[in-house]
Each structure stands twice: as structure tokens, then as C-alpha cells.
Design a protein around this motif. Structure first.
Motif, short mmCIF file in Angstrom:
data_model
loop_
_atom_site.label_atom_id
_atom_site.label_comp_id
_atom_site.label_asym_id
_atom_site.label_seq_id
_atom_site.Cartn_x
_atom_site.Cartn_y
_atom_site.Cartn_z
N HIS A 149 68.39 27.99 -33.54
CA HIS A 149 69.89 27.87 -33.41
C HIS A 149 70.16 26.42 -33.08
O HIS A 149 71.26 25.77 -33.82
CB HIS A 149 70.53 28.98 -32.55
N GLU A 150 69.52 25.95 -32.25
CA GLU A 150 69.84 24.69 -31.48
C GLU A 150 69.82 23.53 -32.56
O GLU A 150 70.70 22.53 -32.62
CB GLU A 150 69.12 24.31 -30.21
N GLU A 151 68.44 23.54 -33.30
CA GLU A 151 68.36 22.38 -34.23
C GLU A 151 69.23 22.78 -35.20
O GLU A 151 69.65 21.57 -36.09
CB GLU A 151 66.87 22.52 -34.65
N ALA A 152 69.55 24.00 -35.70
CA ALA A 152 70.40 24.12 -36.69
C ALA A 152 72.06 23.51 -36.62
O ALA A 152 72.64 22.99 -37.59
CB ALA A 152 70.82 25.66 -37.22
N ILE A 153 72.32 23.62 -35.44
CA ILE A 153 73.75 23.02 -34.86
C ILE A 153 73.47 21.47 -34.92
O ILE A 153 74.67 20.97 -35.43
CB ILE A 153 74.24 23.34 -33.66
N VAL A 154 72.68 20.84 -34.57
CA VAL A 154 72.38 19.35 -34.65
C VAL A 154 72.31 19.17 -36.15
O VAL A 154 73.06 18.16 -36.72
CB VAL A 154 71.05 18.81 -34.02
N GLY A 156 73.55 20.57 -38.80
CA GLY A 156 74.80 20.77 -39.54
C GLY A 156 75.73 19.59 -39.25
O GLY A 156 76.41 19.13 -40.20
N ARG A 157 75.57 19.05 -38.07
CA ARG A 157 76.25 17.85 -37.66
C ARG A 157 75.84 16.49 -38.50
O ARG A 157 76.78 15.88 -39.16
CB ARG A 157 76.31 17.43 -36.27
N GLY A 158 74.42 16.45 -38.48
CA GLY A 158 73.97 15.39 -39.52
C GLY A 158 74.52 15.36 -40.83
O GLY A 158 74.83 14.47 -41.40
N ILE A 159 74.41 16.59 -41.45
CA ILE A 159 74.81 17.04 -42.97
C ILE A 159 76.07 16.52 -42.81
O ILE A 159 76.56 15.86 -44.08
CB ILE A 159 74.42 18.19 -43.09
N LEU A 160 76.92 17.01 -42.13
CA LEU A 160 78.37 16.51 -42.34
C LEU A 160 78.70 15.16 -42.38
O LEU A 160 79.48 14.80 -43.15
CB LEU A 160 79.31 17.47 -41.09
N GLU A 161 78.04 14.48 -41.42
CA GLU A 161 78.16 12.94 -41.17
C GLU A 161 77.78 12.48 -42.48
O GLU A 161 78.39 11.42 -43.08
CB GLU A 161 77.48 12.33 -40.00
N GLU A 202 69.01 5.58 -40.17
CA GLU A 202 68.70 4.88 -39.03
C GLU A 202 69.53 5.57 -37.58
O GLU A 202 69.01 5.32 -36.64
CB GLU A 202 69.57 3.65 -39.12
N LYS A 203 70.52 6.27 -37.92
CA LYS A 203 71.14 6.73 -36.92
C LYS A 203 70.48 8.28 -36.37
O LYS A 203 70.33 8.54 -35.41
CB LYS A 203 72.78 7.13 -37.13
N TRP A 204 70.29 8.93 -37.59
CA TRP A 204 69.67 10.42 -37.47
C TRP A 204 68.20 10.27 -37.74
O TRP A 204 67.47 11.11 -38.41
CB TRP A 204 70.41 11.38 -38.42
N THR A 205 67.43 9.47 -36.83
CA THR A 205 66.02 9.43 -36.81
C THR A 205 65.40 10.61 -36.74
O THR A 205 64.17 10.84 -37.08
CB THR A 205 65.85 8.41 -35.67
N ASN A 206 65.98 11.66 -35.87
CA ASN A 206 65.29 12.84 -35.51
C ASN A 206 65.36 13.83 -36.80
O ASN A 206 65.06 15.06 -36.57
CB ASN A 206 65.87 13.65 -34.21
#
Length: 216
Positions: A149-154, A156-161, A202-206
Motif C-alpha cells: 500500500h505505501e509503495e503504491a501511493i508513492v 501513483g504520485r510518480g505516475i501522475l507527475e 532524475e527526480k524519481w530515482t526510487n
């Protein structure tokens, strides 16, 4: 489905799919999963069944919360390989995972985002096997997200950006074409996808990303 939710809330037309042979959810033990059919079993049916089986177990592992969220996004899970590309979707199906109220009415998309490399491979293999009947280019991007759940939230934000960055690039190319007095060509945006994805990474290295192009 988290990515589907955040994209639809941002008013993006979005469809979501699975790529396996069936929907497999954790059961009371690793060798006893709960198995459901794509395209027919609704999220509400899954929710009600698991709630009746063992509400403590399926609340503790987060399944009931996930299914409760999902049933408010779309009716049932769909399978990518069963999607009839190019056939108009007259109703929203609730991410490639439908969506966002209106759905993707033309029955095609410009970008497919997967969240696991095996799903990326499955999508690319399926599109290759379809032999490109529409001859329409599509970008297939995998953003590797851990299944919790926690990684999915992160994620989702990355995909939106990423969606926002691709949309901004498309607007820039449209504005440039208008300023030059020439017709807009989608190819100018397609050519910028690697550049946009590189800046995003470059921003979402994780969130390790893979990219390929293929055709519907």
C-alpha cells in the motif's frame, strides 16, 4: 489501481488492466490463494466474499480496504489480452491499466504504464502478436512499484507527475506549431518522450523505469 485513482481524479482518461490468467489474491496460506475471473467477477463480489470468509484476516492484510477502494473506482478487473483495441468504450470502466468517469472512448491510448516488468513484457508480447492492425504508435513504460500500500501511493504520485510532464510537452509542441502556423504533428511529442522520461527519472530515482515503443 492506486495509479488509476490518482490519474482519474486528475481528470485523465484512463483504463486499467491485469495481465495474468486470473485475479489471484492472498488467502489463508500461500498455497490457498483466492482466485477470481477477469472481466466478470466484480470487486464488490470479491469484497463481500472475503468479508464473509474471514473479516479479521482480510482486514489485517489490507485486502478488504483495497477491494473497498477498487469497487468505488470501477466495476470489475479487466484483462489486457481481452481488450478489443480500437473499439470505442462508451462507458467509463471505473489505469494500462475504463476510468476517470468518461473512459477512453476511442478505444486506444497514447501511453501504457505497467508497474511490474513481467506485465511490461506481457503487454509488449501481446501487442506484437496482434500485428499492429491500426498502425498506431504507443509508448509502453514500466515503473517498477513494490506490491504494498505505501509503495503504491508513492508510485501513483510518480505516475501522475509523469503524465503531467508528458501533457506539458504535448502542449508546448501544439503551441509551437500554432506559433509557426503549421499543423500539429504527434510525432513531435513522440520524439520528446525519452527526454521527458529521463528528466522524470532524475527526480524519481526510487522508481526504476523502462520504456519501449510498439504499435496498436
Amino acid at each position: 489501481m492506486e495509479a488509476h485513482l490518482v490519474l482519474s481524479l486528475a481528470k485523465y482518461p484512463v483504463i486499467s488492466f491485469g495481465t495474468g490468467s486470473a485475479v489471484r489474491l492472498p488467502g489463508p496460506s500461500i498455497d490457498k490463494p483466492n482466485i477470481y475471473s477477469f472481466n466478470s467477477t466484480t470487486y464488490d463480489e470479491m469484497f463481500q466474499e472475503l468479508k464473509s470468509k474471514d473479516p479479521r484476516l482480510y482486514s489485517a492484510n489490507g485486502l478488504l480496504q483495497m477491494l473497498d477502494r477498487n469497487r468505488h473506482i470501477k466495476g470489475h478487473p479487466e484483462r489486457w489480452q481481452d481488450w478489443k483495441v480500437g473499439v470505442p468504450r462508451l462507458e467509463g470502466s471505473g489505469a494500462v491499466g475504463g476510468g476517470g468517469g468518461e473512459g477512453v472512448k476511442e478505444g486506444v491510448v497514447d501511453v501504457v504504464v505497467t508497474c511490474e516488468e513481467r506485465c511490461w513484457d506481457a503487454v509488449l508480447d501481446d501487442l506484437t502478436n496482434r500485428n499492429s492492425p491500426l498502425n498506431r504508435l504507443v509508448h509502453v513504460i514500466n515503473i517498477d512499484i513494490k506490491d504494498n500500500h505505501e509503495e503504491a501511493i508513492v508510485g501513483g504520485r510518480g505516475i501522475l507527475e509523469l503524465a503531467n510532464m508528458l501533457t506539458a510537452a504535448a502542449k508546448e509542441e501544439r503551441d509551437r506549431a500554432d506559433a509557426d502556423g503549421r499543423p500539429f504533428e504527434r510525432g513531435t511529442v513522440d520524439a520528446r518522450v525519452p527526454e521527458v522520461l529521463g528528466k522524470w527519472q532524475e527526480k524519481w530515482t526510487n522508481l526504476p523505469a523502462l520504456w519501449s515503443v510498439t504499435y496498436f
